[in-house]
Every structure is written in C-alpha cells, then in structure tokens.
Design an enzyme around this catalytic site. Structure first.
Site, short mmCIF file in Angstrom:
data_model
loop_
_atom_site.label_atom_id
_atom_site.label_comp_id
_atom_site.label_asym_id
_atom_site.label_seq_id
_atom_site.Cartn_x
_atom_site.Cartn_y
_atom_site.Cartn_z
N CYS A 151 53.44 -57.20 16.07
CA CYS A 151 53.43 -56.00 16.91
C CYS A 151 52.55 -54.88 16.36
O CYS A 151 52.45 -53.82 16.97
CB CYS A 151 54.87 -55.49 17.09
SG CYS A 151 55.93 -56.72 17.88
N HIS A 291 56.48 -45.89 16.93
CA HIS A 291 56.68 -47.30 17.27
C HIS A 291 57.85 -47.40 18.24
O HIS A 291 57.76 -48.11 19.24
CB HIS A 291 56.93 -48.11 16.00
CG HIS A 291 57.00 -49.58 16.22
ND1 HIS A 291 55.95 -50.29 16.76
CD2 HIS A 291 57.98 -50.49 15.97
CE1 HIS A 291 56.28 -51.58 16.84
NE2 HIS A 291 57.51 -51.72 16.38
N GLU A 302 62.59 -45.66 11.45
CA GLU A 302 61.37 -44.86 11.63
C GLU A 302 61.67 -43.38 11.50
O GLU A 302 60.88 -42.62 10.91
CB GLU A 302 60.73 -45.16 12.98
CG GLU A 302 59.37 -44.50 13.16
CD GLU A 302 58.63 -44.98 14.40
OE1 GLU A 302 57.43 -44.67 14.51
OE2 GLU A 302 59.25 -45.67 15.25
N LYS A 323 56.97 -46.51 24.77
CA LYS A 323 57.61 -47.79 25.08
C LYS A 323 58.84 -47.59 25.98
O LYS A 323 59.30 -48.54 26.61
CB LYS A 323 58.02 -48.51 23.80
CG LYS A 323 56.86 -49.05 22.97
CD LYS A 323 57.36 -49.83 21.77
CE LYS A 323 56.21 -50.38 20.93
NZ LYS A 323 55.54 -49.35 20.13
N HIS A 328 57.84 -52.99 25.36
CA HIS A 328 57.11 -53.30 24.13
C HIS A 328 56.07 -54.37 24.40
O HIS A 328 56.41 -55.53 24.67
CB HIS A 328 58.10 -53.75 23.06
CG HIS A 328 57.50 -53.88 21.69
ND1 HIS A 328 56.16 -53.64 21.43
CD2 HIS A 328 58.05 -54.24 20.50
CE1 HIS A 328 55.93 -53.83 20.15
NE2 HIS A 328 57.05 -54.21 19.57
N PHE A 387 56.69 -57.86 12.86
CA PHE A 387 57.42 -58.90 12.14
C PHE A 387 56.64 -59.30 10.88
O PHE A 387 55.41 -59.32 10.88
CB PHE A 387 57.61 -60.13 13.03
CG PHE A 387 58.71 -60.00 14.05
CD1 PHE A 387 59.49 -58.87 14.14
CD2 PHE A 387 58.96 -61.04 14.93
CE1 PHE A 387 60.50 -58.76 15.07
CE2 PHE A 387 59.97 -60.95 15.88
CZ PHE A 387 60.73 -59.81 15.95
#
Length: 402
Positions: A151, A291, A302, A323, A328, A387
């Site tokens: 991502c 994010h 975050e 998002k 996403h 990831f």
C-alpha cells in the site's frame, strides 16, 4: 481515477462535495462474503484510452494506468518527442498487479486446458507492465521502474521519481500507482484476514477513519499518476505548476507482516526522514493527508506517530483521510493521494474526512470532519504505510513562482 470518478476534475469536485465512492460490489456475486462492498471505478471504458487489441492483451490495472497517465500528461502540457524522450522516465507501480487476469486464465486452464491460455497472459499481468506500457505508448525512454511495496507503492513511485530528477537522471517523470483487484479471490483473502469493514447496509458510511465505529478498511481501485519535472525545465515551457516536491522519506517497521507497530515507530521514522530531507522543522507542516485506512489499529498508530513527531504542533495542524471517500486503493493509494495533496495546496483547500461522527479514544487531532476547509497552506505531507512494514512520506510546498 478512483471510485469518485474518471479524471481529475470529477475526483476533486466529489471530494469537496463530501461524496463517497463506496457501494455494493457489482463485478461478481459477493452474497456469500462477509464484506460485500467496495470502491469500484464507474463509467470507465478502456476502449476510450487503449486500442481494442491491447485491451484484450492486458489487465485492468494497466488500462487504468494508461488512462491516468494520459490525463496527467494532457494537464501538464508535457509533449514527449525526439528532443526530450530520452530524459522522460516512468515510475508506476502496483501492489498486486494483474490478479483479475490470473483468475480468468486459471479458469480457462482448468476448463479448456493449457493450450488455451493466452500467450499474452504473463506480459499482461506482471507488475512492471503498467510502467512499460505507458513508456511504450508515449515513447518515454528515460528511467523506467516499478515499485511493488504493497500500500506504499504509489507514494514510493512519486518519491523515487523525485530522487531520479534530483540526481540528474531525468528531467521529467510520469509517476504513481495503479490497482484493480476487486475480484472474488482478493476479496476472499482480505475477508480471511478480517481486515475489512462489514458495514454492508451503509456502504457510503463504511470507511470512517478515526471514528469510534470504524471496523476495517474498504477496498478500492483506480490509478493516481502525477507528472514531476525539474523546475527550470517546467518554467521554460510554461508548465502549470501545482506544487513543489521538497522532501521524501522511507522507513520500515521491522515488526509484523500486516499489523502496524502499536506505537507507530516506522511512521515516526518516515515522517522525520521526510522533514530532514526537506530541511524543515515540524512546525512548518500545516496539513497531513494521512494513510488513515479506517482500521482500529492503524488509525490509532498513525495518530500516535503524528503526536510523537510534531509534539504540541500536532494539535495545530490539520489531518484528513481521503480514503473515507475513495476507500483504500492499495498500491494506487499513494499516487492518488500525492495528487490530492498537490490539488489541496494549489487550491488552498483541505478535503474533509467523511463519517467522523465520534472520534475514538486517543484520536483527538483536527481531522477536518465532514466539510472542506479553506486554508493558508505552505507545506503539507502525505503518508503511506504497507504490509511488511514499508513506509513512505512525501512533503510538498506551495509554488510561489519567481
């Protein structure tokens, strides 16, 4: 291009109007899945952008990249010809690549045998082929590469393109990410991880970063492509300049394959790295496009990282997650959000965080809830985390002109 629309104008207008691109899955029967919603790109006909023969030979993520690259080049006014093609490069990545084509060809293999598998199967699905096809289509012969960092892919592509221009390897780069994996197998895999929202009855409210009712991310698709150009070259040709890239950071969590570090260690490192690269004090940043995926652990991690990096200033800067509107986009997210950040700076307007009705414990920053906001914005930052614990951050500055 995103679930909000095809083209920059549609996406930006939808963000400012607070519209959601999330809805029921229409590509296949998802009735047996715990999650039955997604952010699908609507109203896209690949034949409007790609030759019919090429459409059959390549996966959807490549079609999205070709269309978004066309939008970006047209907007930038950058003509690629014999005079500059060796100095124009492409960095476009994908987190997963051609999964729809893999699923289709696997069915053909089982039903009709190996001789019916297309000879274009492999070149139609591999991750680097989005960058390759854009390069071929436009004759860009400069540096050509394709990050695949989950991502964080799209943001790493933008940052890597920035570096290539910075060290003199290119004068201009076509950069970003593309993704198209709303498929039965991908949905099953993410459902098995228990990572996605189950708010199937209210899809437009399912992506709700930092809200107490968040229960996972919503998968989306699309492409975000930007044109980066060396400043003097852009000025010589009178290019429309949205913002300047001034800082780029990378880091790793070195913690877990999918879960973020609970204290945001990697996120702290990457924001500090971007600030150091830009030679900025934390107090210079006025806005963060986060994010912010709408997962319980990720959102809080975050926030902790932002507080650790910015201290008391964390409560003075604005933070939002687009998002909440797009879902996403996985490997395309960082490219899309880099473009959104540039638009926010250009128009001095912050896109809102949708569905933030009741912030959860510890999520107490200014998340620009529900409505856009006019601002006086000089520097802004965007984060992407993937990831494997791979992280990226890019800082943009308002272009003042000379």
């Amino acid at each position: 291009m995103s679930p909000l629309g095809v083209g920059t104008a549609q996406n930006w207008q939808a963000l400012l109007e607070g519209r959601s691109g999330i809805g029921p899955i229409t590509r296949f029967d998802a009735s047996e899945y715990p999650t039955r919603i997604a952010g699908e790109v609507k109203g896209f006909n690949p034949l409007d952008y790609v030759d019919k023969k090429e459409v059959k030979k390549s996966d959807t993520f490549i079609h999205y990249a070709l269309a978004a690259a066309r939008f970006a080049l047209e907007d930038s006014g950058l003509a690629i010809d014999d005079a500059n093609r060796d100095r124009v490069g492409v960095v476009i990545g994908s987190g997963i690549g051609g999964l729809p084509l893999i699923e289709t060809m696997h069915d053909i293999l089982l039903e009709k045998g190996p001789h019916r598998v297309s000879p274009f199967f492999i070149p139609g699905l591999i991750v680097n082929m989005a960058a390759g096809q854009v390069s071929i289509h436009y004759g860009a012969r400069g540096p050509n590469t394709s990050p695949a960092t989950a991502c964080t892919t799209g943001l790493h592509a933008v940052g890597d393109a920035f570096r290539l221009i910075q060290v003199g390897e290119a004068d201009a780069m076509i950069a970003g990410g593309t993704e198209a994996v709303i498929t039965p197998l991908a949905l099953a895999g993410f459902c098995a991880m228990r990572a996605m929202s189950h708010r199937n009855d209210e899809p437009e409210k399912a992506s709700r970063p930092w809200d107490a009712g968040r229960d996972g991310f919503v998968i989306g698709e699309g492409a975000g492509i930007v044109i980066l150009e060396e400043l003097a070259a852009a000025k010589r040709r009178g290019a429309p300049i949205y913002a300047e890239v001034v800082g780029y950071g990378m880091s790793a969590d070195a913690y877990h394959i999918s879960a973020p570090h609970p204290e945001g260690v990697g996120a702290i490192l990457v924001m500090k790295a971007a600030l150091k690269d830009a030679r900025l004090a934390p107090e210079a940043i006025g806005y963060i496009n986060a994010h912010g995926t709408s997962t319980p652990l990720g959102d809080l991690s975050e926030v902790k990282a932002i507080k650790a990096v910015f201290g008391e200033h964390a409560y003075k800067l604005a933070v939002s997650s687009t998002k909440s509107a797009t879902g996403h986009l996985l490997g395309a997210a960082g490219g899309l959000e880099s473009g959104i950040l540039a638009l926010a700076i250009k128009h001095q307007t912050l896109p809102p965080t949708l569905n933030l009705d009741q912030p959860s414990e510890g999520c107490d920053l200014d998340f620009v809830p529900h409505r856009p906001r006019l601002v006086d914005l000089e520097y802004a930052l965007t984060n992407s985390f993937g990831f494997g614990g791979t992280n990226g951050a890019v800082i943009l500055r308002r272009y003042q002109g000379e």
